[in-house]
Scaffold this motif. Structure first.
Motif, PDB file in Angstrom:
ATOM      1  N   GLU A 155       0.211  -1.128  -0.105  1.00 48.66           N
ATOM      2  CA  GLU A 155       0.293  -0.143  -0.204  1.00 48.66           C
ATOM      3  C   GLU A 155       1.092   1.025  -0.057  1.00 48.66           C
ATOM      4  OE1 GLU A 155      -4.020  -1.370   2.243  1.00 48.66           O
ATOM      5  OE2 GLU A 155      -3.184  -0.290   3.361  1.00 48.66           O
ATOM      6  N   GLY A 156       1.824   1.029  -0.417  1.00 48.35           N
ATOM      7  CA  GLY A 156       3.113   2.276   0.385  1.00 48.35           C
ATOM      8  C   GLY A 156       3.539   2.146   0.933  1.00 48.35           C
ATOM      9  N   LEU A 157       4.766   3.526   1.370  1.00 51.34           N
ATOM     10  CA  LEU A 157       5.511   3.582   3.053  1.00 51.34           C
ATOM     11  C   LEU A 157       4.558   4.646   3.994  1.00 51.34           C
ATOM     12  CD1 LEU A 157       8.544   3.580   0.685  1.00 51.34           C
ATOM     13  CD2 LEU A 157       7.808   1.646   2.764  1.00 51.34           C
ATOM     14  N   PRO A 158       4.858   4.175   5.488  1.00 52.91           N
ATOM     15  CA  PRO A 158       4.034   5.307   6.227  1.00 52.91           C
ATOM     16  C   PRO A 158       5.412   6.258   6.831  1.00 52.91           C
ATOM     17  CG  PRO A 158       5.439   3.189   6.969  1.00 52.91           C
ATOM     18  CD  PRO A 158       4.628   3.019   5.830  1.00 52.91           C
ATOM     19  N   GLY A 159       6.186   6.064   5.595  1.00 51.32           N
ATOM     20  CA  GLY A 159       7.260   7.133   6.367  1.00 51.32           C
ATOM     21  C   GLY A 159       9.167   6.451   6.375  1.00 51.32           C
ATOM     22  N   LEU A 160       9.778   7.559   6.458  1.00 51.47           N
ATOM     23  CA  LEU A 160      10.931   6.876   6.774  1.00 51.47           C
ATOM     24  C   LEU A 160      11.100   6.709   8.098  1.00 51.47           C
ATOM     25  CD1 LEU A 160      12.818   9.195   4.095  1.00 51.47           C
ATOM     26  CD2 LEU A 160      12.300   6.821   3.741  1.00 51.47           C
ATOM     27  N   PHE A 161      11.769   5.706   8.250  1.00 51.42           N
ATOM     28  CA  PHE A 161      12.073   5.371   9.925  1.00 51.42           C
ATOM     29  C   PHE A 161      14.119   5.702  10.425  1.00 51.42           C
ATOM     30  CE2 PHE A 161       8.532   2.993   8.862  1.00 51.42           C
ATOM     31  CZ  PHE A 161       7.474   2.953   9.679  1.00 51.42           C
ATOM     32  N   TRP A 162      14.596   4.963  11.234  1.00 50.80           N
ATOM     33  CA  TRP A 162      15.552   5.670  11.214  1.00 50.80           C
ATOM     34  C   TRP A 162      16.695   4.624  10.126  1.00 50.80           C
ATOM     35  CZ3 TRP A 162      18.606   1.349  13.884  1.00 50.80           C
ATOM     36  CH2 TRP A 162      19.931   1.688  14.719  1.00 50.80           C
ATOM     37  N   ARG A 163      15.964   3.852   9.873  1.00 50.03           N
ATOM     38  CA  ARG A 163      17.090   2.594   9.197  1.00 50.03           C
ATOM     39  C   ARG A 163      15.893   2.505   8.206  1.00 50.03           C
ATOM     40  NH1 ARG A 163      22.096   0.010  11.918  1.00 50.03           N
ATOM     41  NH2 ARG A 163      23.399   1.907  11.865  1.00 50.03           N
ATOM     42  N   ASN A 164      15.829   2.631   6.485  1.00 52.40           N
ATOM     43  CA  ASN A 164      15.194   1.654   6.077  1.00 52.40           C
ATOM     44  C   ASN A 164      16.089   0.825   4.310  1.00 52.40           C
ATOM     45  OD1 ASN A 164      12.490   3.295   6.486  1.00 52.40           O
ATOM     46  ND2 ASN A 164      14.799   4.773   6.318  1.00 52.40           N
ATOM     47  N   PHE A 165      15.597  -0.502   4.390  1.00 50.94           N
ATOM     48  CA  PHE A 165      16.425  -1.196   3.358  1.00 50.94           C
ATOM     49  C   PHE A 165      15.705  -1.289   2.182  1.00 50.94           C
ATOM     50  CE2 PHE A 165      18.209  -1.949   7.629  1.00 50.94           C
ATOM     51  CZ  PHE A 165      19.971  -2.056   7.180  1.00 50.94           C
ATOM     52  N   PHE A 166      15.903  -0.517   1.420  1.00 49.33           N
ATOM     53  CA  PHE A 166      14.670  -1.251   0.410  1.00 49.33           C
ATOM     54  C   PHE A 166      15.747  -1.877  -1.119  1.00 49.33           C
ATOM     55  CE2 PHE A 166      13.990   3.810   1.267  1.00 49.33           C
ATOM     56  CZ  PHE A 166      12.784   3.563   1.812  1.00 49.33           C
ATOM     57  N   GLY A 167      14.150  -2.358  -1.473  1.00 47.31           N
ATOM     58  CA  GLY A 167      14.983  -3.671  -2.797  1.00 47.31           C
ATOM     59  C   GLY A 167      14.686  -3.606  -3.760  1.00 47.31           C
ATOM     60  N   THR A 168      14.766  -4.309  -4.209  1.00 46.73           N
ATOM     61  CA  THR A 168      14.326  -4.167  -5.953  1.00 46.73           C
ATOM     62  C   THR A 168      13.150  -3.195  -6.556  1.00 46.73           C
ATOM     63  OG1 THR A 168      15.758  -5.671  -6.510  1.00 46.73           O
ATOM     64  CG2 THR A 168      13.911  -5.204  -8.063  1.00 46.73           C
ATOM     65  N   PRO A 169      11.605  -3.184  -5.704  1.00 43.94           N
ATOM     66  CA  PRO A 169      10.565  -2.975  -6.272  1.00 43.94           C
ATOM     67  C   PRO A 169      10.760  -1.355  -5.666  1.00 43.94           C
ATOM     68  CG  PRO A 169       9.683  -5.243  -4.666  1.00 43.94           C
ATOM     69  CD  PRO A 169      11.803  -4.696  -4.740  1.00 43.94           C
ATOM     70  N   PHE A 170      10.822  -1.243  -4.653  1.00 42.74           N
ATOM     71  CA  PHE A 170      10.993  -0.053  -4.016  1.00 42.74           C
ATOM     72  C   PHE A 170      12.611   0.914  -4.917  1.00 42.74           C
ATOM     73  CE2 PHE A 170       8.683  -1.744  -0.404  1.00 42.74           C
ATOM     74  CZ  PHE A 170       8.272  -1.019  -0.903  1.00 42.74           C
ATOM     75  N   VAL A 171      13.525   0.395  -5.212  1.00 41.69           N
ATOM     76  CA  VAL A 171      14.438   1.100  -6.307  1.00 41.69           C
ATOM     77  C   VAL A 171      13.832   1.263  -7.391  1.00 41.69           C
ATOM     78  CG1 VAL A 171      16.717   0.506  -7.541  1.00 41.69           C
ATOM     79  CG2 VAL A 171      16.253  -0.048  -4.745  1.00 41.69           C
ATOM     80  N   ARG A 172      13.244   0.430  -7.958  1.00 39.64           N
ATOM     81  CA  ARG A 172      12.635   1.112  -9.249  1.00 39.64           C
ATOM     82  C   ARG A 172      11.477   2.112  -8.941  1.00 39.64           C
ATOM     83  NH1 ARG A 172      10.609  -4.984 -10.511  1.00 39.64           N
ATOM     84  NH2 ARG A 172      12.908  -6.383 -11.206  1.00 39.64           N
ATOM     85  N   LEU A 173      10.698   1.701  -7.801  1.00 44.06           N
ATOM     86  CA  LEU A 173      10.209   3.190  -7.693  1.00 44.06           C
ATOM     87  C   LEU A 173      10.166   4.535  -7.099  1.00 44.06           C
ATOM     88  CD1 LEU A 173       6.800   3.878  -6.504  1.00 44.06           C
ATOM     89  CD2 LEU A 173       7.756   2.916  -4.415  1.00 44.06           C
ATOM     90  N   PHE A 174      11.486   4.395  -6.650  1.00 45.97           N
ATOM     91  CA  PHE A 174      12.513   6.016  -6.765  1.00 45.97           C
ATOM     92  C   PHE A 174      12.988   6.418  -7.829  1.00 45.97           C
ATOM     93  CE2 PHE A 174      12.064   4.558  -1.967  1.00 45.97           C
ATOM     94  CZ  PHE A 174      11.301   5.130  -1.479  1.00 45.97           C
ATOM     95  N   GLY A 175      13.555   4.974  -7.732  1.00 44.58           N
ATOM     96  CA  GLY A 175      14.272   5.518  -9.681  1.00 44.58           C
ATOM     97  C   GLY A 175      15.693   6.184  -9.300  1.00 44.58           C
ATOM     98  N   GLN A 176      15.566   8.095  -9.907  1.00 43.90           N
ATOM     99  CA  GLN A 176      16.641   8.045  -9.887  1.00 43.90           C
ATOM    100  C   GLN A 176      17.029   9.451  -9.042  1.00 43.90           C
ATOM    101  OE1 GLN A 176      19.193   6.489 -12.130  1.00 43.90           O
ATOM    102  NE2 GLN A 176      19.374   8.672 -12.354  1.00 43.90           N
ATOM    103  N   ARG A 177      15.683   9.169  -8.159  1.00 40.25           N
ATOM    104  CA  ARG A 177      15.613  10.524  -7.684  1.00 40.25           C
ATOM    105  C   ARG A 177      16.317   9.457  -5.658  1.00 40.25           C
ATOM    106  NH1 ARG A 177       9.411  11.212  -6.579  1.00 40.25           N
ATOM    107  NH2 ARG A 177       8.939  11.808  -8.883  1.00 40.25           N
ATOM    108  N   LEU A 178      16.322   8.336  -5.781  1.00 38.74           N
ATOM    109  CA  LEU A 178      17.491   7.826  -5.075  1.00 38.74           C
ATOM    110  C   LEU A 178      18.661   8.358  -4.885  1.00 38.74           C
ATOM    111  CD1 LEU A 178      17.021   3.993  -4.861  1.00 38.74           C
ATOM    112  CD2 LEU A 178      16.843   5.581  -2.604  1.00 38.74           C
ATOM    113  N   GLU A 179      19.451   9.283  -5.886  1.00 39.26           N
ATOM    114  CA  GLU A 179      20.771   9.604  -6.233  1.00 39.26           C
ATOM    115  C   GLU A 179      20.687  11.251  -5.991  1.00 39.26           C
ATOM    116  OE1 GLU A 179      23.376   7.446  -7.627  1.00 39.26           O
ATOM    117  OE2 GLU A 179      21.360   6.370  -7.460  1.00 39.26           O
ATOM    118  N   THR A 180      19.490  11.619  -5.727  1.00 37.21           N
ATOM    119  CA  THR A 180      19.777  13.514  -5.555  1.00 37.21           C
ATOM    120  C   THR A 180      19.798  13.226  -4.113  1.00 37.21           C
ATOM    121  OG1 THR A 180      17.263  13.088  -4.877  1.00 37.21           O
ATOM    122  CG2 THR A 180      18.272  13.684  -7.271  1.00 37.21           C
TER     123      THR A 180
END
Length: 169
Positions: A61-86
């Motif tokens: 259903e998506g994410l409730p927010g960011l926590f202290w540590r967030n380990f994002f796997g393939t589906p989230f890396v795809r979701l965020f895409g190039q935004r992770l680089e920013t």
């Protein structure tokens, strides 16, 4: 000693780790328990009482927010895409094979502080606020990860067992 090497600044009872679909490395988080509760549920007031409601039931259903540590796997890396680089380099670490750690602040005990909340808002804006629950308006995310079939849990009919020789019917 009340702290551990991965959770400096909080006792083990105050920090919980949640992993979803660990086989597919979809999502894992580590957070102070009160921060997790604050982001995953809210109180709904009614005329004769109140009840707790979930912000999002799970990461589909998506994410409730960011926590202290967030380990994002393939589906989230795809979701965020190039935004992770920013993201600022002090809060993102690429761990290889489509696994990215986003850590907004150094210690879990910082969660909920004005500085940590500001940093989380900044990172959510950079990653895309549409991917996160809107706590002010109580609205679910409008962009969610595409989860691969192999990362979804298998649901069996009552009385059946997984069998390597079964055809899945």
């Amino acid at each position: 000693m009340p702290s551990t090497s991965i959770c400096r600044g909080a006792t083990p009872r105050e920090v919980s780790t949640r992993a979803s679909s660990s086989a597919g490395s979809t999502l894992a988080t580590a957070a102070a328990d009160d921060d997790r509760e604050r982001k995953t549920q809210y109180e709904v007031q009614e005329e004769h009482g109140s009840y707790q409601e979930f912000t999002v039931r799970d990461h589909s259903e998506g994410l409730p927010g960011l926590f202290w540590r967030n380990f994002f796997g393939t589906p989230f890396v795809r979701l965020f895409g190039q935004r992770l680089e920013t993201l600022p380099s002090d809060c993102v670490k690429h761990l290889g094979d489509a696994l990215v750690l986003v850590q907004p602040y150094e210690f879990p005990s910082q969660a909920g502080s004005p500085e940590a909340d500001a940093r989380e808002r900044e990172l959510v804006e950079m990653l895309g606020p549409e991917c996160f629950y809107d706590h002010e308006r109580h609205q679910k995310p409008t962009r969610r990860p595409v989860l691969e079939a192999e990362t979804r849990p298998v649901r069996l009919k009552r009385g059946t067992r997984p069998d390597a020789t079964s055809s899945g019917r």
